[in-house]
Design an enzyme around this catalytic site. Structure first.
Site, PDB file in Angstrom:
ATOM      1  N   MET A  26       0.846  -1.199   0.000  1.00  0.00           N
ATOM      2  CA  MET A  26       0.000   0.000   0.000  1.00  0.00           C
ATOM      3  C   MET A  26       0.885   1.254   0.000  1.00  0.00           C
ATOM      4  O   MET A  26       0.416   2.349   0.327  1.00  0.00           O
ATOM      5  CB  MET A  26      -0.935  -0.002   1.206  1.00  0.00           C
ATOM      6  N   GLU A  31      12.087  -0.490   4.928  1.00  0.00           N
ATOM      7  CA  GLU A  31      13.046  -1.564   4.661  1.00  0.00           C
ATOM      8  C   GLU A  31      12.357  -2.938   4.593  1.00  0.00           C
ATOM      9  O   GLU A  31      12.786  -3.821   3.847  1.00  0.00           O
ATOM     10  CB  GLU A  31      14.141  -1.524   5.745  1.00  0.00           C
ATOM     11  N   GLY A  32      11.289  -3.122   5.374  1.00  0.00           N
ATOM     12  CA  GLY A  32      10.566  -4.404   5.340  1.00  0.00           C
ATOM     13  C   GLY A  32      10.057  -4.713   3.936  1.00  0.00           C
ATOM     14  O   GLY A  32      10.220  -5.834   3.423  1.00  0.00           O
ATOM     15  N   HIS A  33       9.439  -3.710   3.293  1.00  0.00           N
ATOM     16  CA  HIS A  33       8.958  -3.923   1.919  1.00  0.00           C
ATOM     17  C   HIS A  33      10.126  -4.204   0.974  1.00  0.00           C
ATOM     18  O   HIS A  33      10.039  -5.049   0.088  1.00  0.00           O
ATOM     19  CB  HIS A  33       8.231  -2.672   1.402  1.00  0.00           C
ATOM     20  N   GLN A  57     -10.361  -2.454   2.555  1.00  0.00           N
ATOM     21  CA  GLN A  57      -9.890  -3.100   3.782  1.00  0.00           C
ATOM     22  C   GLN A  57      -9.834  -2.146   4.977  1.00  0.00           C
ATOM     23  O   GLN A  57      -9.337  -2.514   6.032  1.00  0.00           O
ATOM     24  CB  GLN A  57      -8.533  -3.784   3.564  1.00  0.00           C
ATOM     25  N   ASP A 147       2.471  -9.356   8.878  1.00  0.00           N
ATOM     26  CA  ASP A 147       1.011  -9.519   8.833  1.00  0.00           C
ATOM     27  C   ASP A 147       0.739 -11.021   8.762  1.00  0.00           C
ATOM     28  O   ASP A 147       0.371 -11.563   7.720  1.00  0.00           O
ATOM     29  CB  ASP A 147       0.445  -8.785   7.615  1.00  0.00           C
ATOM     30  N   SER A 182       6.914  -0.921  10.246  1.00  0.00           N
ATOM     31  CA  SER A 182       5.528  -0.846   9.787  1.00  0.00           C
ATOM     32  C   SER A 182       5.291   0.555   9.243  1.00  0.00           C
ATOM     33  O   SER A 182       5.830   1.532   9.784  1.00  0.00           O
ATOM     34  CB  SER A 182       4.576  -1.099  10.963  1.00  0.00           C
ATOM     35  N   SER A 183       4.470   0.643   8.207  1.00  0.00           N
ATOM     36  CA  SER A 183       4.150   1.972   7.673  1.00  0.00           C
ATOM     37  C   SER A 183       3.500   2.823   8.754  1.00  0.00           C
ATOM     38  O   SER A 183       3.663   4.039   8.775  1.00  0.00           O
ATOM     39  CB  SER A 183       3.195   1.837   6.487  1.00  0.00           C
TER      40      SER A 183
HETATM   41  O1  PAF Z   1      -0.229  -5.823   3.521  1.00  0.00           O
HETATM   42  C1  PAF Z   1      -0.629  -4.883   2.792  1.00  0.00           C
HETATM   43  O2  PAF Z   1       0.049  -3.877   2.562  1.00  0.00           O
HETATM   44  C2  PAF Z   1      -2.017  -4.964   2.188  1.00  0.00           C
HETATM   45  O3  PAF Z   1      -2.904  -5.594   3.051  1.00  0.00           O
HETATM   46  C3  PAF Z   1      -2.035  -5.608   0.797  1.00  0.00           C
HETATM   47  C4  PAF Z   1      -1.601  -7.058   0.860  1.00  0.00           C
HETATM   48  C5  PAF Z   1      -1.114  -4.842  -0.147  1.00  0.00           C
HETATM   49  C6  PAF Z   1      -3.447  -5.568   0.217  1.00  0.00           C
HETATM   50  O4  PAF Z   1      -3.930  -4.273   0.113  1.00  0.00           O
END
Ligand code: PAF
Length: 275
Positions: A26, A31-33, A57, A147, A182-183
């Site tokens: 999103m 760094e996690g991403h 969501q 997550d 975490s963001s």
């Molecule tokens: O983990 C996230 O950033 C979101 O839940 C995802 C998997 C991109 C879905 O919107």
């Protein structure tokens, strides 16, 4: 690295299915991403990272509107991590009409823990992930263990729909303090960031205490919740579950995970620890 905003452009760039490794996000990356992108890159395929803040969501009282949109900075970070294509559709592109067809996950995995405190959350996640899979058509998709329940729900969705891709798990990245990246850490003040390490510490203490022979898990969980609440948090849950199905452990179960969610001020954080 290409930055594409439409499904048509993405399909033109990747005409053959199962030709890429995919990291859905999103945005507001950390760094996690980037570690997930590097993991995806190891498959030797072009890496696609999506950036889409998925309204479905978020509950109406949650942070959809103020969720940081930082595309230019995210694109720089993704390029530095070796990403090949950023897919950043706007809402009209991904949801040209209201998304009335949804993927409703099994309540047994999706209505517990996060799903209990955020009703409909996993329907929103599964719906957008299914749609992104159908657009990107990856061979591999990488999701972070941060997550933990999301990863499990998506694995189940992929199995049940026989999706032609592999779901891979990426390890949680932590600051030196132990705080899981975490963001939403961006919402915390410096003082709160220092205090936020208490969540990981509580999970670690709970995991350690659970390892003693004959441990009364329910009592330990209640003590852990009371202790963190006493430090000024508002705890949703601190619990020990089986890794495989996130149900309460039975005698002899050994592959366990401690999971927690709690609010520090206005910011809700989640974390987990396998043991
Ligand atoms: O983990 C996230 O950033 C979101 O839940 C995802 C998997 C991109 C879905 O919107």
């Amino acid at each position: 690295m290409q930055i594409l905003h439409t499904i048509a452009d993405l399909r033109a760039a990747l005409p053959v299915p199962q030709a890429c490794a995919f990291v859905p996000t999103m945005g507001n990356l950390h760094e996690g991403h980037l570690s997930l992108v590097r993991q995806a890159k190891a498959h030797g395929l072009p890496v696609v990272a999506s950036i889409f803040v998925n309204r479905l969501q978020f509950a109406p009282h949650e942070d959809f509107d103020r969720y940081p949109r930082t595309l230019a900075r995210d694109a720089e970070l993704l390029q530095s991590a070796g990403c090949d294509i950023v897919f950043a559709p706007d809402e009209k592109e991904l949801y040209p009409q209201p998304q009335t067809f949804k993927v409703v996950p099994d309540a047994a995995v999706a209505d517990i823990l996060e799903g209990h405190f955020r009703p409909g959350f996993f329907t929103g996640v599964c719906t957008v992930v299914m749609k992104l899979f159908s657009v990107v058509r990856p061979k591999v998709a990488v999701f972070g263990k941060k997550d933990y329940q999301q990863l499990m729900v998506i694995r189940r969705m992929a199995e049940q729909f026989a999706l032609p891709l592999t779901i891979e798990a990426g390890e949680t990245c932590r600051a030196e303090s132990g705080l899981a990246l975490s963001s939403r850490n961006g919402y915390l003040s410096d003082a709160q960031k220092a205090k936020a390490t208490e969540l990981a510490a509580a999970l670690s203490a709970l995991a350690d205490a659970s390892k003693s022979a004959g441990a009364d898990l329910t009592a330990l969980e209640q003590q852990a919740v009371a202790s963190l609440n006493g430090m000024g948090w508002a705890v949703d849950y601190l619990t020990v579950r089986r890794r495989a199905d996130l149900l309460a452990p039975q005698a002899g179960d050994t592959a366990l995970v401690a999971l927690g969610a709690a609010k520090l001020g206005n910011t809700r954080l989640i974390d987990n620890l396998e043991f």
